[in-house]
Scaffold this motif. Structure first.
Motif: not given
Length: 153
Positions: A17-40
């Motif tokens: 909803d926030e537009g933080r997931l790419p439409g095409r499957r780009a490799p996950l970057e460290q900052a994206q992983l950390e954002e997901i991990a914090w939310r988890m």
């Protein structure tokens, strides 16, 4: 009772909803992983490679595992910064943790703004590249047509 699966789905939906997931499957970057991990963590779910993959939608475990280890190493460092002495009053410890959260949010916001600016630049460059490719095809077509009309020597 909500399950980890439900929490992961909610995180995935909020990122989408926030537009933080790419439409095409780009490799996950460290900052994206950390954002997901914090939310988890905030949702009470332990960040794991499987959980990250469930939220992001893809990712090689061989690539995600070292990134998740870096997240945990940073988490350990961050937690060591928090005053843990018994004689430090609880309100001061809470204030310190709030300050760390605010600083982290500010850095993330700045990073997100820079990432968005870069995404816009990439989109503009991709549009320019597509226009140049169309022009090149047109020129090749025109050049091929005129070359076919030229008299043989």
């Amino acid at each position: 009772m909500a399950t980890d699966h439900d929490a992961l789905w909610k995180i995935r939906q909020s990122l989408a909803d926030e537009g933080r997931l790419p439409g095409r499957r780009a490799p996950l970057e460290q900052a994206q992983l950390e954002e997901i991990a914090w939310r988890m963590l905030r949702a009470g779910v332990q960040p794991t490679v499987e959980g990250i993959r469930a939220v992001y939608g893809s990712g090689s475990p061989n690539r995600l595992h070292p990134m998740l280890r870096r997240f945990y190493a940073g988490l350990a460092t961050r937690l060591q910064l928090a005053p843990v002495a018994e004689d430090v009053p609880t309100p001061l410890r809470q204030l310190w943790l709030q300050a760390l959260d605010l600083a982290s949010d500010a850095v993330r916001e700045r990073h997100d703004a820079q990432a968005e600016e870069l995404r816009l630049r990439v989109a503009e460059l991709e549009k320019r590249e597509a226009a140049l490719e169309r022009k090149l095809k047109r020129l090749r077509r025109e050049h091929g047509e005129t070359r076919g009309d030229a008299p043989a020597e």
